[in-house]
Design a protein around this motif. Structure first.
Motif, PDB file in Angstrom:
ATOM      1  N   UNK A 135      -0.525   9.022  -6.316  1.00  0.00           N
ATOM      2  CA  UNK A 135      -0.249  10.458  -6.325  1.00  0.00           C
ATOM      3  C   UNK A 135       0.475  10.838  -7.608  1.00  0.00           C
ATOM      4  N   UNK A 136       1.461   9.992  -7.989  1.00  0.00           N
ATOM      5  CA  UNK A 136       2.180  10.334  -9.199  1.00  0.00           C
ATOM      6  C   UNK A 136       1.287  10.306 -10.424  1.00  0.00           C
ATOM      7  N   UNK A 137       0.340   9.378 -10.446  1.00  0.00           N
ATOM      8  CA  UNK A 137      -0.516   9.360 -11.627  1.00  0.00           C
ATOM      9  C   UNK A 137      -1.428  10.578 -11.644  1.00  0.00           C
ATOM     10  N   UNK A 170      -2.295   9.704   2.560  1.00  0.00           N
ATOM     11  CA  UNK A 170      -2.265   8.242   2.439  1.00  0.00           C
ATOM     12  C   UNK A 170      -0.824   7.743   2.433  1.00  0.00           C
ATOM     13  N   UNK A 171       0.035   8.443   1.680  1.00  0.00           N
ATOM     14  CA  UNK A 171       1.452   8.043   1.672  1.00  0.00           C
ATOM     15  C   UNK A 171       2.027   8.138   3.078  1.00  0.00           C
ATOM     16  N   UNK A 186       0.824  -1.212   0.000  1.00  0.00           N
ATOM     17  CA  UNK A 186       0.000   0.000   0.000  1.00  0.00           C
ATOM     18  C   UNK A 186       0.859   1.264   0.000  1.00  0.00           C
ATOM     19  N   UNK A 187       2.072   1.186   0.510  1.00  0.00           N
ATOM     20  CA  UNK A 187       2.989   2.326   0.368  1.00  0.00           C
ATOM     21  C   UNK A 187       3.210   2.566  -1.124  1.00  0.00           C
ATOM     22  N   UNK A 188       3.543   1.474  -1.841  1.00  0.00           N
ATOM     23  CA  UNK A 188       3.790   1.621  -3.277  1.00  0.00           C
ATOM     24  C   UNK A 188       2.543   2.119  -4.005  1.00  0.00           C
ATOM     25  N   UNK A 189       1.397   1.532  -3.665  1.00  0.00           N
ATOM     26  CA  UNK A 189       0.156   1.946  -4.334  1.00  0.00           C
ATOM     27  C   UNK A 189      -0.133   3.421  -4.116  1.00  0.00           C
ATOM     28  N   UNK A 190       0.032   3.880  -2.863  1.00  0.00           N
ATOM     29  CA  UNK A 190      -0.336   5.275  -2.601  1.00  0.00           C
ATOM     30  C   UNK A 190       0.628   6.227  -3.309  1.00  0.00           C
ATOM     31  N   UNK A 191       1.897   5.851  -3.375  1.00  0.00           N
ATOM     32  CA  UNK A 191       2.849   6.687  -4.113  1.00  0.00           C
ATOM     33  C   UNK A 191       2.478   6.738  -5.596  1.00  0.00           C
TER      34      UNK A 191
END
Ligand code: TRP
Length: 519
Positions: free
Chosen positions: A131-133, A334-335, A123-128
């Protein structure tokens, strides 16, 4: 030059601050951020919180003092320390079984802890990514969280993760690799350094998230939920879960705090440190509730779903992402939230692995170089083994509708009523949390209160007032064993057996109704 003795050669914390950070780091973890909120939610909210506070004060704190005392006084390894102290009191060496079970318990906890931490990492990766998208889409950082996603997609993230066994295995492995790396570097170079860096960041993030949640959220509903007692849900099972949660959250009842006590210097203040650890850990659990529930309850739909059903892990991985989704800058929050959680999980997993690695290191005189080698080997072997069991735990979470992984239908302990219908991950969680940790806590309390003489205990703990020592000794001799003993019999044996019998008779009734012809 004389060969160094085991004790001389043992690494020690570099000071009081380092010890406190490491101990608080071990205590504060998924237990506070995930387990506490959802157990509180499932067990009557405020009533559970009150029972929990009483458990920390009357059972947790005295056992924490006992464990640190045993470790520092005994020295060597957790098992060696207990055996040595028992021998000094002319008691049986068999007391060594207690920390030995403790070592197994921490190992079992680690085997599923790394799976849940793997989810958090995912979920760390997903939230990052999210945001980038949203930045990439031109919406910018100020856009609502998960700019590109619908609510259904967000709440589906957990489902997608558990449907993807490889993803879970990779994340679990990544998390375990980090844990192994830190533990292999030793007390000062690894555990201390990690705690000294990660814990301060953790506290800053927790504070920021709590403030933002209190500003943006539905505080009244959250305070009601967390602090208004509903006694109707309280039974033996709930009290047992409060006891188990207190031990889990404070890292007690296994050999863990004995192990951290081994590395304590003689001039450190045991009662003072224990108070700081217990206070910080409990505050983090309550504050985490204030960081989480106000923003969840800000949405009537989320509030209803959390209150109506037992949310379980969905609280962390579905409700929270959805709640951030409603906030401006939610993606950033979230991040921050998942990074904070992974930091807390890492300092706890380090502690969990350290217990078995310290056992593997042994209690013998070897040179510093040999010690280092043994430590690296131990961290890799034991961490690897925990990862393998972790894979089974991860596979048990795959929905049966997606694939049959064997582990998602296997109910290894369901012949015992307490483990009815549980796959391996839940069975290990319940076995350790509701059985092994409370029993370990009782055994440790009995050892500290009845086996170790009053003189030795008094001398090692160094309470400032004689009356505090008397209170401590009364708690470990009588209150802890009797109270937990009763709760265990009710919560782990009688309650679940009744539930099973009730379920059985209900089934019998249904069958009877179905088979008797209606008039
Ligand atoms: N206390 C940690 C948490 O709350 C988990 C943990 C670390 C633990 N060491 C332990 C639990 C030893 C039981 C025993 O997340």
């Amino acid at each position: 030059m004389a060969a160094p003795s085991g004790a001389d050669n043992q690494e020690h914390w570099s000071g009081k601050f380092a010890f406190i950070m490491a101990a608080v780091g071990s205590a504060v973890g998924l237990g506070n951020l995930v387990r506490f909120p959802y157990i509180a939610g499932d067990s009557g909210g405020g009533a559970f919180v009150l029972i929990y506070l009483a458990c920390v004060l009357l059972l947790g704190l005295p056992v924490l003092v006992a464990e640190l005392m045993i470790g520092r006084r005994g020295g060597g390894s957790a098992i060696g320390a207990v055996v040595r102290l028992a021998k000094n009191e002319n008691n049986s060496k068999l007391w060594g079984i207690v920390p030995a079970i403790g070592v197994v318990t921490t190992f079992l906890v680690l085997s599923y802890y790394c799976v849940l931490a793997g989810w958090v990492l995912n979920f760390v990766f997903l939230s990052v990514q999210d945001v980038f998208s949203s930045v990439g889409s031109g919406a910018g950082l100020g856009a609502v969280a998960y700019n590109e996603m619908t609510e259904a997609e967000i709440s589906g993230q957990l489902g997608e993760l558990v449907s993807n066994p490889w993803q879970m295995v990779i994340m679990t492995g990544l998390f375990m690799a980090l844990t192994i790396f830190i533990v292999s570097r030793g007390i000062k170079g690894g555990i201390e350094t990690a705690a000294n860096i990660l814990m301060p960041i953790f506290f800053v993030l927790l504070l920021l998230l709590t403030i933002s949640s209190l500003i943006n959220g539905n505080d009244a509903a959250a305070l009601d939920f967390l602090f208004k007692p509903d006694w109707s849900e309280v039974d033996g099972g709930v009290i047992l879960r409060a006891v188990g949660q207190a031990f889990f959250s404070l890292s007690l009842g296994s050999a863990m705090m004995i192990t951290y006590g081994l590395y304590m210097n003689k001039d450190e203040d045991i009662p003072g440190s224990a108070r700081i650890v217990a206070f910080s850990d409990t505050s983090v659990a309550l504050i985490a509730g204030l960081a989480i529930f106000p923003i969840i309850f800000a949405s009537p739909v989320l509030m209803e779903s959390v209150l109506a059903e037992d949310p379980g892990l969905g609280l962390m991985f579905e409700s929270i992402p959805l709640a951030f989704h409603q906030l401006p800058f939610g993606g950033i929050f979230a991040i921050a939230f998942f990074i904070m959680t992974i930091f807390a999980a890492l300092t706890s997993a380090i502690a969990l692995l350290e217990v078995s690695v310290a056992w593997f290191d042994g209690d013998i005189d070897v040179s510093a170089v040999q010690r280092r080698r043994r430590r690296i080997r131990g961290a890799i072997i034991l961490g690897g083994l925990a990862f393998l069991i972790g894979c089974m735990n991860a596979l048990s979470q795959v929905p049966t509708s997606v694939a049959n992984t064997f582990f998602n239908t296997w109910e290894p302990l369901s012949f015992i009523a307490l483990f009815d219908g549980m796959t391996i991950l839940d069975a290990i969680d319940t076995l350790t949390g509701s059985v092994l940790l409370p029993i370990g806590g009782v055994a440790t309390a009995v050892f500290a209160g009845w086996v170790i003489s009053a003189q030795v205990a008094k001398d090692e703990i160094g309470f400032k007032k004689a009356s505090t020592f008397t209170i401590w000794r009364t708690l470990v001799r009588y209150v802890v064993p009797i109270f937990i003993g009763i709760v265990l019999v009710y919560g782990a044996i009688i309650g679940p057996m009744r539930a099973r019998a009730d379920a059985g008779s209900e089934a019998a009734q249904v069958i009877e109704e179905m088979t008797t012809p209606s008039e």
